[in-house]
Structures are given as structure tokens and as C-alpha cells.
Design an enzyme around this catalytic site. Structure first.
Site, PDB file in Angstrom:
ATOM      1  CG  ASN A  11      30.049  46.244  -1.244  1.00 27.22           C
ATOM      2  OD1 ASN A  11      29.006  46.915  -1.323  1.00 27.22           O
ATOM      3  ND2 ASN A  11      30.805  45.767  -1.992  1.00 27.22           N
ATOM      4  CB  SER A 108      38.610  42.422  12.431  1.00 24.89           C
ATOM      5  OG  SER A 108      37.891  42.825  11.667  1.00 24.89           O
ATOM      6  CG  ASP A 109      39.553  42.546   6.464  1.00 23.65           C
ATOM      7  OD1 ASP A 109      40.588  42.934   7.100  1.00 23.65           O
ATOM      8  OD2 ASP A 109      39.733  42.880   5.064  1.00 23.65           O
ATOM      9  CG  ASP A 129      39.464  38.908   1.156  1.00 21.96           C
ATOM     10  OD1 ASP A 129      38.997  39.334   0.154  1.00 21.96           O
ATOM     11  OD2 ASP A 129      39.121  38.879   2.417  1.00 21.96           O
TER      12      ASP A 129
HETATM   13  N1  LIG Z   1      30.497  36.599  -8.057  1.00 23.16           N
HETATM   14  C1  LIG Z   1      30.997  37.839  -8.368  1.00 23.16           C
HETATM   15  N2  LIG Z   1      31.463  37.930  -9.800  1.00 23.16           N
HETATM   16  C2  LIG Z   1      31.980  39.129 -10.047  1.00 23.16           C
HETATM   17  N3  LIG Z   1      32.152  39.927  -9.182  1.00 23.16           N
HETATM   18  C3  LIG Z   1      31.727  39.984  -7.733  1.00 23.16           C
HETATM   19  C4  LIG Z   1      31.146  38.883  -7.547  1.00 23.16           C
HETATM   20  N4  LIG Z   1      30.608  38.948  -6.248  1.00 23.16           N
HETATM   21  C5  LIG Z   1      31.237  39.822  -5.726  1.00 23.16           C
HETATM   22  N5  LIG Z   1      31.660  40.624  -6.952  1.00 23.16           N
HETATM   23  C6  LIG Z   1      32.385  42.127  -6.615  1.00 23.16           C
HETATM   24  O1  LIG Z   1      33.459  41.879  -6.509  1.00 23.16           O
HETATM   25  C7  LIG Z   1      34.043  42.957  -5.581  1.00 23.16           C
HETATM   26  C8  LIG Z   1      34.556  42.504  -4.565  1.00 23.16           C
HETATM   27  O2  LIG Z   1      33.778  41.814  -3.643  1.00 23.16           O
HETATM   28  P1  LIG Z   1      34.300  41.493  -2.237  1.00 23.16           P
HETATM   29  O3  LIG Z   1      32.816  41.706  -1.115  1.00 23.16           O
HETATM   30  O4  LIG Z   1      35.072  40.654  -2.059  1.00 23.16           O
HETATM   31  O5  LIG Z   1      34.868  42.864  -1.726  1.00 23.16           O
HETATM   32  P2  LIG Z   1      34.421  44.487  -1.322  1.00 23.16           P
HETATM   33  O6  LIG Z   1      33.275  44.273  -0.945  1.00 23.16           O
HETATM   34  O7  LIG Z   1      34.737  45.148  -3.000  1.00 23.16           O
HETATM   35  O8  LIG Z   1      35.452  44.947  -0.484  1.00 23.16           O
HETATM   36  P3  LIG Z   1      35.270  45.180   1.228  1.00 23.16           P
HETATM   37  O9  LIG Z   1      35.058  43.841   1.587  1.00 23.16           O
HETATM   38  O10 LIG Z   1      36.731  45.480   1.418  1.00 23.16           O
HETATM   39  O11 LIG Z   1      34.216  46.041   1.539  1.00 23.16           O
HETATM   40  C9  LIG Z   1      32.836  43.833  -5.307  1.00 23.16           C
HETATM   41  O12 LIG Z   1      32.858  45.080  -6.261  1.00 23.16           O
HETATM   42  C10 LIG Z   1      31.637  42.923  -5.960  1.00 23.16           C
HETATM   43  O13 LIG Z   1      30.632  43.759  -6.481  1.00 23.16           O
HETATM   44  C1  LIG Z   2      43.755  45.955   4.552  1.00 23.46           C
HETATM   45  C2  LIG Z   2      42.392  46.108   4.691  1.00 23.46           C
HETATM   46  C3  LIG Z   2      41.781  47.460   4.418  1.00 23.46           C
HETATM   47  C4  LIG Z   2      41.616  44.967   3.809  1.00 23.46           C
HETATM   48  O1  LIG Z   2      40.118  45.081   4.072  1.00 23.46           O
HETATM   49  C5  LIG Z   2      42.045  45.781   6.363  1.00 23.46           C
HETATM   50  O2  LIG Z   2      42.473  44.549   6.548  1.00 23.46           O
HETATM   51  C6  LIG Z   2      42.591  46.813   7.271  1.00 23.46           C
HETATM   52  O3  LIG Z   2      41.895  47.997   7.246  1.00 23.46           O
HETATM   53  N1  LIG Z   2      43.732  46.468   7.615  1.00 23.46           N
HETATM   54  C7  LIG Z   2      44.404  47.075   8.887  1.00 23.46           C
HETATM   55  C8  LIG Z   2      46.086  47.105   8.597  1.00 23.46           C
HETATM   56  C9  LIG Z   2      46.432  45.704   8.522  1.00 23.46           C
HETATM   57  O4  LIG Z   2      45.642  44.687   8.412  1.00 23.46           O
HETATM   58  O5  LIG Z   2      47.666  45.385   8.746  1.00 23.46           O
HETATM   59  K   LIG Z   3      35.835  41.177   1.869  1.00 26.79           K
END
Ligand SMILES: Nc1ncnc2c1ncn2[C@@H]1O[C@H](COP(=O)(O)OP(=O)(O)OP(=O)(O)O)[C@@H](O)[C@H]1O
Ligand SMILES: CC(C)(CO)[C@@H](O)C(=O)NCCC(=O)O
Ligand SMILES: [K+]
Length: 257
Positions: A11, A108-109, A129
Site C-alpha cells: 500500500n 527507506s521505510d 513494523d
Molecule cells: N487499524 C487496522 N486494523 C486492522 N488492520 C489494519 C489496520 N490498518 C491497516 N490494517 C491492515 O494492516 C495491514 C498492514 O498495514 P500497513 O500499512 O502497516 O502495511 P501494508 O500496507 O500491508 O504493507 P506495506 O507498507 O509494506 O505496503 C494492511 O493489510 C492493512 O489493510
Molecule cells: C524489507 C522491506 C520490504 C519492508 O518494507 C523494505 O524495507 C525493503 O525493501 N528493504 C530493503 C532491504 C533492507 O532493508 O535491508
Molecule cells: K508500512
């Protein structure tokens, strides 16, 4: 106003900082085909829906997906007339440089989480995270990212079970009542939920044992509040940590460049 964009593998989250607070947060799935114009149609429709008239003057982007950065740059240039700061690029300063093996491109996250957590809590932290991957970021005494752990994400593990085993359905993650499941869904939910509780407990315990000072554990990402119900895994849960980190890095660059 500052627009913070956190682009993950699953996302992408946009959040508008008005100088005092985040006034609007919007989430879309990450798709590298999306153009600058498509971003703007989506963005302007939703901010109008929320009754906001944003005057974006600055944009900062963190992306774990390199291919989306080009279109987000064009989005920023074309619609807000501003050159975005992109975390991880040479012209984006970090409050403290990471200390990792030469040639390592830290996500970068993770750098943003480290900056955000250090700003709020000082050093000696583990940031957990729960995104596409479940990451553990170790933040040293001086705020530097000094390494961590990458484990498969919760939703990824559930999806992998469903994809690989014909008789296993797609299930949503929740906290099961019991550990011993008496139906397929309950068995899967137990495996994921209690399995991840164990994963987090074991990894934070081992990191603490390896690090030579007391540490605090900060949970973030959408699923952190769910796991926080299970056990004492975190000292704090902060859902907005990545956005806070983007704001901190933006401010640092304004003051130091
Ligand atoms: N308040 C909440 N309660 C339950 N689930 C949630 C909530 N907020 C987000 N989510 C779900 O938790 C999951 C993790 O969300 P998050 O934004 O942390 O990471 P992501 O979007 O899955 O991953 P990335 O950031 O790597 O794209 C998502 O699938 C999202 O739909
Ligand atoms: C590990 C993820 C996928 C988590 O979002 C991201 O931080 C990423 O692609 N990292 C690159 C490798 C590293 O962080 O060492
Ligand atoms: K995230």
C-alpha cells in the site's frame, strides 16, 4: 503544507501535514503503472470529499518500490510545482547515517521509522513494523539505524498458506479465542496469530541479548494494535510512526541544506 508519501510494497499512504497536525490520510494500493495524472485524480477527489483545500508546498517520499518513484516525482512537480525529497537519494539528508555493511541499500521505510522513533523516544530502540514484511529496526543510542531483522509479513504468510494448499481458504487475521483450533479457519488463525506473537517475542529477546544496553520496543504498522492485545510485546504502539519520521526528515533537510 507538507505532503508525506509512504510507498510500501502493498500500500501507498499519503498524509497531509498542515504545520500542526496530519489533517488527512489516504491509502491506495501500490501499482507501478499508475501515472502522475492518475494519482492526482484520486488525490484531489478524496481531499475534496474530506472538505480540505490543501495548499501543498513540499513533498517527501519514501518508497520501497523503486519503479513508482518516477511517477510520484512527476505528480509532485506537475501538480504542486515542487521538487520532492526522496528518502535514500543522495540529496536527502538523514539526521544520523545508518551503520551497515558497505553497499547495503536499507529500505527507506526502515530509515524513516528509525528517524521517527528516535525523535520521539531517543535511542536504544527496536521498531517492529508489520507491513508486507515484518521488520525489526535497531536504533542505536545516537539515532543511527544499525541493522535488524526481516521476516515474512503476516498477510504474506496467510496468503502463502492459501496459495500453496488447495484445502486452505483465504482467512483474515484476528486474535483467536483458543490456541487449539477446532476448525480449519481457527487452526490457521491460531498458527499465524500465536506464531507471530512468538516470533516477535523471540526476536526482540534475542536482539536485546545481543545489544549491550537496555532497549525499548516500539510497534507500528496496521497490525501492531492487534498483536498488542496478545502479550506484552511492545513498550509503545504508534500507528503514525512512519509519517512522523517523514516529517522529521523533511524538517531536518529544511534546516540543514
Ligand atoms: N487499524 C487496522 N486494523 C486492522 N488492520 C489494519 C489496520 N490498518 C491497516 N490494517 C491492515 O494492516 C495491514 C498492514 O498495514 P500497513 O500499512 O502497516 O502495511 P501494508 O500496507 O500491508 O504493507 P506495506 O507498507 O509494506 O505496503 C494492511 O493489510 C492493512 O489493510
Ligand atoms: C524489507 C522491506 C520490504 C519492508 O518494507 C523494505 O524495507 C525493503 O525493501 N528493504 C530493503 C532491504 C533492507 O532493508 O535491508
Ligand atoms: K508500512
Amino acid at each position: 503544507m507538507l505532503l508525506c508519501i509512504d510507498c510500501g510494497n502493498t500500500n501507498t499512504v499519503f498524509s497531509i501535514w498542515d504545520g500542526t497536525e496530519f489533517i488527512c490520510t489516504l491509502r491506495t494500493s501500490t501499482e507501478h503503472q499508475r501515472t502522475a495524472d492518475q494519482y492526482f485524480v484520486w488525490f484531489s477527489t478524496l481531499v475534496t470529499h474530506h472538505g480540505i483545500e490543501p495548499r501543498i508546498t513540499d513533498v517527501i517520499i519514501s518508497s520501497t518500490v523503486p519503479r513508482v518513484v518516477f511517477n510520484l516525482r512527476v505528480f509532485s512537480d506537475r501538480y504542486f510545482g515542487t521538487r520532492p525529497l526522496v528518502v535514500g537519494k543522495p540529496d536527502c539528508l538523514l539526521p544520523t547515517d545508518p551503520r551497515v555493511d558497505a553497499g547495503t541499500q536499507v529500505g527507506s521505510d526502515r530509515l524513516v521509522n528509525a528517524a521517527g522513533a528516535f525523535d520521539r523516544h531517543g535511542g536504544d530502540l527496536i521498531v517492529v513494523d508489520f507491513g508486507t514484511a515484518t521488520t525489526f529496526d535497531v536504533v542505536a543510542e545516537d539515532g543511527a539505524y544499525v541493522g535488524g531483522v526481516i521476516a515474512p509479513g503476516v498477510n504474506l504468510s496467510l496468503e502463502a498458506l492459501h496459495q500453496a494448499a488447495a484445502a486452505l481458504p483465504h482467512v483474515d487475521i484476528t486474535k483467536p479465542q483458543a490456541v487449539i483450533g477446532t476448525n480449519t479457519v481457527a487452526c490457521m488463525q491460531s498458527g499465524i496469530f500465536w506464531g507471530y506473537v512468538g516470533l516477535v517475542r523471540e526476536l526482540t529477546g534475542r536482539i536485546k541479548a545481543e545489544y549491550d544496553r537496555p532497549m525499548r520496543v516500539i510497534g507500528t504498522g496496521g497490525l501492531a494494535p492487534l498483536f498488542d492485545q496478545a502479550d506484552v510485546l511492545f513498550d509503545r504502539v504508534e500507528s503514525d510512526l512512519t509519517m512522523h519520521g517523514l516529517k522529521v526528515i523533511h524538517r531536518y533537510n529544511k534546516e540543514n541544506s
